[in-house]
Design a protein around this motif. Sequence first.
Motif, short mmCIF file in Angstrom:
data_model
loop_
_atom_site.label_atom_id
_atom_site.label_comp_id
_atom_site.label_asym_id
_atom_site.label_seq_id
_atom_site.Cartn_x
_atom_site.Cartn_y
_atom_site.Cartn_z
N LYS A 115 0.80 -1.23 0.00
CA LYS A 115 0.00 0.00 0.00
C LYS A 115 0.84 1.28 0.00
N ASP A 116 2.14 1.16 0.33
CA ASP A 116 2.94 2.37 0.50
C ASP A 116 4.33 2.16 -0.08
N ASN A 117 5.09 3.23 -0.19
CA ASN A 117 6.47 3.17 -0.66
C ASN A 117 7.42 3.40 0.51
N PHE A 118 8.42 2.56 0.63
CA PHE A 118 9.39 2.66 1.72
C PHE A 118 10.80 2.74 1.14
N HIS A 119 11.70 3.32 1.94
CA HIS A 119 13.10 3.42 1.54
C HIS A 119 13.93 2.25 2.05
N ILE A 120 13.46 1.61 3.12
CA ILE A 120 14.21 0.48 3.70
C ILE A 120 13.27 -0.36 4.56
N LEU A 121 13.57 -1.66 4.64
CA LEU A 121 12.82 -2.59 5.48
C LEU A 121 13.74 -3.13 6.57
N VAL A 122 13.23 -3.18 7.79
CA VAL A 122 13.96 -3.79 8.92
C VAL A 122 13.07 -4.91 9.44
N LEU A 123 13.47 -6.16 9.23
CA LEU A 123 12.61 -7.30 9.46
C LEU A 123 13.18 -8.26 10.50
N ASP A 124 12.33 -8.71 11.41
CA ASP A 124 12.67 -9.82 12.29
C ASP A 124 12.53 -11.11 11.49
N ILE A 125 13.30 -12.13 11.83
CA ILE A 125 13.19 -13.41 11.12
C ILE A 125 12.06 -14.25 11.69
N MET A 126 12.07 -14.46 13.00
CA MET A 126 11.06 -15.31 13.64
C MET A 126 9.83 -14.50 13.98
N MET A 127 8.74 -14.71 13.20
CA MET A 127 7.50 -13.97 13.41
C MET A 127 6.32 -14.89 13.18
N PRO A 128 5.17 -14.58 13.80
CA PRO A 128 3.97 -15.38 13.54
C PRO A 128 3.37 -15.08 12.17
N LYS A 129 2.51 -16.01 11.72
CA LYS A 129 1.74 -15.89 10.47
C LYS A 129 2.65 -16.00 9.24
N VAL A 130 3.51 -15.02 9.03
CA VAL A 130 4.48 -15.08 7.92
C VAL A 130 5.84 -14.71 8.49
N ASP A 131 6.82 -15.62 8.42
CA ASP A 131 8.14 -15.32 8.98
C ASP A 131 8.91 -14.37 8.06
N GLY A 132 10.01 -13.83 8.58
CA GLY A 132 10.76 -12.83 7.84
C GLY A 132 11.34 -13.33 6.53
N LEU A 133 11.80 -14.58 6.49
CA LEU A 133 12.37 -15.13 5.25
C LEU A 133 11.30 -15.26 4.17
N SER A 134 10.13 -15.76 4.55
CA SER A 134 9.04 -15.90 3.58
C SER A 134 8.56 -14.53 3.11
N LEU A 135 8.52 -13.59 4.04
CA LEU A 135 8.10 -12.23 3.68
C LEU A 135 9.07 -11.62 2.67
N LEU A 136 10.37 -11.77 2.92
CA LEU A 136 11.36 -11.20 2.01
C LEU A 136 11.29 -11.87 0.64
N LYS A 137 11.07 -13.17 0.62
CA LYS A 137 10.98 -13.88 -0.66
C LYS A 137 9.84 -13.30 -1.50
N THR A 138 8.71 -13.01 -0.86
CA THR A 138 7.57 -12.42 -1.57
C THR A 138 7.88 -10.99 -2.01
N ILE A 139 8.51 -10.23 -1.14
CA ILE A 139 8.83 -8.83 -1.46
C ILE A 139 9.80 -8.74 -2.63
N ARG A 140 10.78 -9.64 -2.68
CA ARG A 140 11.76 -9.59 -3.77
C ARG A 140 11.13 -9.88 -5.13
N LYS A 141 9.99 -10.52 -5.16
CA LYS A 141 9.28 -10.72 -6.43
C LYS A 141 8.66 -9.42 -6.91
N LYS A 142 8.41 -8.51 -5.97
CA LYS A 142 7.79 -7.22 -6.30
C LYS A 142 8.83 -6.11 -6.43
#
Length: 226
Positions: A47-74
Amino acid sequence: MNKGSAKVLLVEDEVSLGTIVKESLESRGFNVEYCQNGEEALSAFTKDNFHILVLDIMMPKVDGLSLLKTIRKKDQYIPVIFLTAKSRTEDVIEGFKYGANDYIKKPFSMEELIVRMNALIHKPTQPKQEWLAIGAYYFHHEKQLLKFNEEEQFLTNKEAELLMRLLEKKNELTDRSIILNALWGSDDFFNARSMDVYISKLRKKLSQDPSVKILNIRGYGYKLVV
């Protein structure tokens, strides 16, 4: 963009830590959107534009690695720093495989985090880059693209920077420790292992031209041979 005015997507499921980091960054002029899990973060990212992402790895629902994999496709280019309590080499390497630019281990100082963030956000402005020949390939450093015939491959920020370092000393030995300190900040074991991963990825992306090789000179460094 002025220093400290970057828009940050912070994702941390530990509320006390996330709140502290958010408030500390905002006190230094950053614009921070804070999410407590990967699902919320993915929604915010779309929904928004960001300059940088700071992500935890161990998270509920969607972990940081899975989140980054999806983001890198976009988005192939947005800088990403992982926050992790894990100490296993495999976890750090896995993060770099998915396209992370840096990582920082908990507990950490805010000063160190901000230095690492600014190093990724406020890169020195470079003159416009043209296509550079690497055998039958063409490489555009600024656009982070590698082209073979009409086929284009996107490179991550780290892949592009590493390839440029090797290309600057084409057919010459590039000292391993110099690359590590320049691109990873230190030449420790974890960073050395992650660089090996990136070298393997570049070899695969350059494999269509057998005349292009990245040689490992054991104990010294690497050589891009064309």
